[in-house]
Design a protein around this motif. Structure first.
Motif, PDB file in Angstrom:
ATOM      1  N   ARG A 222       1.047  -1.325  -0.006  1.00 40.37           N
ATOM      2  CA  ARG A 222      -0.107  -0.625  -0.018  1.00 40.37           C
ATOM      3  C   ARG A 222       1.199   1.223  -0.207  1.00 40.37           C
ATOM      4  O   ARG A 222       1.894   1.609   1.291  1.00 40.37           O
ATOM      5  N   ILE A 225      -0.138   7.957  -2.346  1.00 46.89           N
ATOM      6  CA  ILE A 225       0.451   9.077  -3.483  1.00 46.89           C
ATOM      7  C   ILE A 225       0.802  10.311  -2.456  1.00 46.89           C
ATOM      8  O   ILE A 225      -0.614  10.818  -2.416  1.00 46.89           O
ATOM      9  N   LEU A 237      -2.594   3.852  -3.349  1.00 48.28           N
ATOM     10  CA  LEU A 237      -2.208   2.328  -4.659  1.00 48.28           C
ATOM     11  C   LEU A 237      -1.610   0.877  -3.673  1.00 48.28           C
ATOM     12  O   LEU A 237      -1.394   0.915  -3.694  1.00 48.28           O
ATOM     13  N   LEU A 319      -1.404   7.524 -14.044  1.00 47.14           N
ATOM     14  CA  LEU A 319      -1.727   9.100 -12.699  1.00 47.14           C
ATOM     15  C   LEU A 319      -2.109  10.282 -12.510  1.00 47.14           C
ATOM     16  O   LEU A 319      -0.686  10.426 -12.509  1.00 47.14           O
ATOM     17  N   LEU A 329      -6.841   8.599 -14.339  1.00 51.62           N
ATOM     18  CA  LEU A 329      -6.136   7.494 -14.412  1.00 51.62           C
ATOM     19  C   LEU A 329      -6.641   6.650 -15.324  1.00 51.62           C
ATOM     20  O   LEU A 329      -7.379   6.535 -14.961  1.00 51.62           O
ATOM     21  N   ILE A 333      -5.828   0.404 -13.455  1.00 52.38           N
ATOM     22  CA  ILE A 333      -6.399   0.876 -11.654  1.00 52.38           C
ATOM     23  C   ILE A 333      -7.053   1.545 -11.545  1.00 52.38           C
ATOM     24  O   ILE A 333      -6.758   1.450 -10.017  1.00 52.38           O
ATOM     25  N   SER A 336      -7.314  -0.691  -8.134  1.00 50.14           N
ATOM     26  CA  SER A 336      -6.475  -0.474  -7.187  1.00 50.14           C
ATOM     27  C   SER A 336      -5.936   1.507  -6.756  1.00 50.14           C
ATOM     28  O   SER A 336      -4.836   0.957  -5.337  1.00 50.14           O
ATOM     29  N   PHE A 337      -7.208   1.670  -7.192  1.00 52.95           N
ATOM     30  CA  PHE A 337      -6.367   3.820  -5.731  1.00 52.95           C
ATOM     31  C   PHE A 337      -7.518   3.683  -5.369  1.00 52.95           C
ATOM     32  O   PHE A 337      -8.592   3.451  -5.690  1.00 52.95           O
TER      33      PHE A 337
END
Length: 354
Positions: A222, A225, A237, A319, A329, A333, A336-337
């Protein structure tokens, strides 16, 4: 001298990517039995680096030591300020030509190939321009157009000649590997760890993050960002076995006497700091060197051209955060974000294949 204001790399986390470690740091002995964790911190490539790794007892210390030595070895070859480095000697030689080590020749060939691939948005010959703006000396100033025009005449990746490991550059040109060096070094450090059988590690090279495998418990790493708008994290992310690299002009900048903010990422066409619709660009890819190169070059491109580039390649994820506070993005992903609570109102746009 102009009034200046800096945000630079600092102890462990002064770039866009922050490591979110948490309680799993002590879990490897429970999950893997004989495995242990280890960490090393050191300063290299003008930033603080932190390597965390998990492996068999008795091997972790040697693996981390060798990974650190590998990064330091590359720095000695590529530094633009160390008189003993290959790059410094080339930049200051009268002959303007040198036979390079395999490491240096390989990374320059890669930089040149990415320069070609990105239409010159990545250009390893902009060092004199950066120096003119004071980003290599901290003595910031706004160069005049005539000065910039003269400097730009001495830039241009296409003017570089390579035959085998022999590199030749024109008079007045200087090479700088800052846009690919940390990514390449991260790849090399990861390979060292894998050689020791380490399948779980997280390498932070001043914001360039290299994830080797997954967390010790098998889940994704993990990564926080960092918000380009101030302190704290924009979101989280989740990745495994990927490199995550972010570029943005909010990292290093100064405010000129004209009241405008000038960042350190240059437009190779104008010799001026990039001024477009982006505030940050994060790349997720298999290799750190690719993430390094793409985060810079796609930031220079701006959002529209970056989207076109992704659709034409699709071998990486991105992203992007815009100046207006919106997030774009790629679809790979999307799940995933996740945004942090304080940024939940930000609008997210998913960039699809077509």
């Amino acid at each position: 001298m102009n009034k200046k204001r800096w945000k630079q790399a600092g102890a462990a986390v002064f770039m866009t990517i922050l490591l979110m470690t948490g309680c799993f740091l002590s879990s490897s002995s429970e999950n893997r039995g004989e495995e242990e964790s280890g960490e090393t911190e050191f300063f290299a490539m003008n930033t603080y680096l932190t390597f965390q790794a998990y492996g068999e007892a008795g091997t972790i210390e040697n693996a981390l030591k060798e990974a650190q030595e590998r990064v330091e070895e590359l720095e000695k070859k590529w530094s633009v300020t160390d008189p003993d480095s290959e790059i410094y000697k080339l930049n200051h030689s009268k002959e303007r030509s040198a036979v390079l080590s395999n490491d240096t020749a390989e990374v320059i060939r890669f930089a040149l190939s990415m320069a070609e691939e990105t239409g010159g948005r990545l250009d390893p010959t902009l060092y004199p321009v950066l120096r003119a703006w004071g980003f290599t000396t901290e003595d910031n100033r706004i160069p005049g157009q005539e000065e910039l025009s003269e400097l730009l005449e001495k830039t241009g990746y296409e003017k570089i000649s390579m035959e085998g490991n022999r590199l030749t550059i024109p008079e007045g040109m200087e090479i700088d590997l800052g846009a690919v060096g940390k990514g390449y070094a991260g790849d090399e450090a990861a390979e060292v760890l894998k050689k020791y059988g380490i399948a779980s590690a997280l390498l932070n090279l001043g914001g360039n993050v290299q994830a080797v495998g997954s967390r010790p418990d098998g889940r994704d790493w993990r990564l926080g960002i960092r918000s380009p708008f101030g302190e704290g994290n924009l979101g989280v992310l989740e990745v495994s076995d990927k490199a995550v690299v972010t570029s943005g002009n909010y990292e290093r900048y100064f405010v000129g006497e004209d009241g405008r903010t000038y960042g350190h990422i240059m437009n190779p066409d104008t010799g001026c700091p990039v001024d477009n619709d982006l505030i940050s660009m994060t790349i997720i890819t298999d290799e750190g060197k690719c993430g390094d190169a793409l985060s810079t070059s796609l930031f220079v491109m701006g959002l529209s051209e970056a989207e076109k580039f992704w659709r034409a390649h699709q071998d990486f994820e991105m992203l992007a955060v815009t100046e207006t506070g919106e997030i774009y993005l790629t679809e790979g992903i999307e799940n995933s974000f996740s945004l942090e609570t304080s940024f939940q109102k930000m609008k997210i746009h998913v960039i699809e294949e077509s």
